[in-house]
Scaffold this motif. Structure first.
Motif, PDB file in Angstrom:
ATOM      1  N   TYR A 108      12.313  27.245 -10.926  1.00 31.66           N
ATOM      2  CA  TYR A 108      11.308  27.092  -9.865  1.00 31.66           C
ATOM      3  C   TYR A 108      11.786  27.911  -8.683  1.00 31.66           C
ATOM      4  O   TYR A 108      12.797  27.592  -8.055  1.00 31.66           O
ATOM      5  N   PHE A 118      10.636  23.045 -14.843  1.00 26.51           N
ATOM      6  CA  PHE A 118       9.520  23.874 -14.392  1.00 26.51           C
ATOM      7  C   PHE A 118       8.579  23.055 -13.506  1.00 26.51           C
ATOM      8  O   PHE A 118       8.410  21.846 -13.709  1.00 26.51           O
ATOM      9  N   GLU A 178       4.128  25.652 -13.664  1.00 24.37           N
ATOM     10  CA  GLU A 178       4.264  27.000 -14.210  1.00 24.37           C
ATOM     11  C   GLU A 178       3.223  27.219 -15.306  1.00 24.37           C
ATOM     12  O   GLU A 178       2.675  26.260 -15.875  1.00 24.37           O
TER      13      GLU A 178
END
Length: 236
Positions: free
Chosen positions: A41, A69, A72
Motif C-alpha cells: 500500500y 493490500f 487495490e
C-alpha cells in the motif's frame, strides 16, 4: 508461571507485519515466526516496494508470506501474488463480496485470503458491521473465498496505530472462521485475551514492536514469542 503467560491450553500462531529489512526477516524465520507480512500500500510508511523487489520477496523461503493490500485492483493483486510467491492475501480496505469472489477465482488455488474487519470506537456500529460481514460471507459455488478474518483497530491510515480496540465486542458473536487478532497487541495486554470466549488463531503484531516504521525491534519480538504458547504446527 509468568504473570503475563496466557492459557497454555490455547496455542497461537504469530504474524509480524510491515517487514522491510532482509536481515530482520531472516531473524524472524530463524525463530519460526508463522506469518511474514508485507505491505503493498503505497501510502503506508511500511510500503515494502520502497525497500524490496518482488523477486526479493519471492526468494524468501517461507510458507506464510502475507501480502497486505488496500482497495487495490484484482489484476494487480494477482500479479504481485504470483511474482512475489505470496501464500496469503490480506485485504485491509473496503473490498466487497463480489471483489473477493473475483480475486479468489484468479488467484492460485493454494493462496488463502484474510479479510480485515476494522473496529472503531462506536460499539453499536461495530456490531452492525461485523454482523453484516458474517451474514454476507460468500460461499457461492463452494469457493469459500475467505479463509481467515483479521480484527484490527480502525484508522484513516489503514492499520499500524499501535492502539487496542475493545476486544469485548468479539464476545458478542460466534466467529465463523479462524481469526487473527491485531491492533496494539503487546506484552502489557496479551493477558486480556483470557476474556475472549473464542480465542484467535494468530496474533498480528506491528507498530508496537518497532524502532521506526518498518524497522522491527527483533529482540523484543523474540522475548514476546516466549510468553505466548507455541504456534499451531501444520495448520497454516
Amino acid at each position: 508461571m509468568n504473570k503475563q503467560q496466557i492459557n497454555n491450553n490455547v496455542s497461537y500462531a504469530l504474524k509480524v507485519c510491515g517487514l522491510t529489512k532482509p536481515n530482520q526477516i531472516q531473524e524472524l524465520i530463524d525463530i519460526n515466526v508463522d506469518f511474514l507480512g508485507f505491505i503493498f500500500y503505497e501510502k503506508s510508511p511500511r510500503y515494502v516496494l520502497n525497500h524490496l523487489g518482488l523477486e526479493d520477496i519471492a526468494q524468501i523461503n517461507h510458507q506464510g508470506k502475507v501480502g497486505v493490500f488496500v482497495n487495490e485492483k484484482v489484476e494487480t493483486i494477482v500479479e504481485i501474488a504470483e511474482k512475489a510467491k505470496l501464500n496469503l492475501i490480506q485485504l485491509h480496505g473496503d473490498e466487497d463480496d463480489h471483489f473477493i469472489i473475483e480475486l479468489k477465482e484468479q488467484l492460485h488455488p493454494d493462496v488463502k485470503i484474510i479479510k480485515v474487519i476494522r473496529i472503531g470506537n462506536d460499539t453499536a456500529e461495530n456490531k452492525e458491521k461485523i454482523a453484516k460481514i458474517f451474514n454476507d460471507n460468500p460461499t457461492t459455488c463452494n469457493l469459500q473465498p475467505i479463509n481467515y478474518y483479521l480484527f484490527d483497530t480502525d484508522s484513516k491510515a489503514f492499520g499500524g496505530t499501535g492502539q487496542q480496540f475493545d476486544w469485548n465486542v468479539l464476545n458478542e458473536f460466534e466467529i465463523p472462521l479462524p481469526y487473527f487478532l491485531s491492533g496494539g497487541i503487546s506484552e502489557e495486554n496479551i493477558k486480556n485475551m483470557e476474556g475472549l470466549k473464542q480465542k484467535p488463531f494468530a496474533l498480528d503484531i506491528n507498530s508496537r514492536f518497532e524502532i521506526a516504521p518498518g524497522n522491527k525491534d527483533v529482540s523484543r519480538i523474540k522475548k514476546f514469542k516466549t510468553i505466548i504458547p507455541k504456534s499451531r504446527n501444520g495448520t497454516i
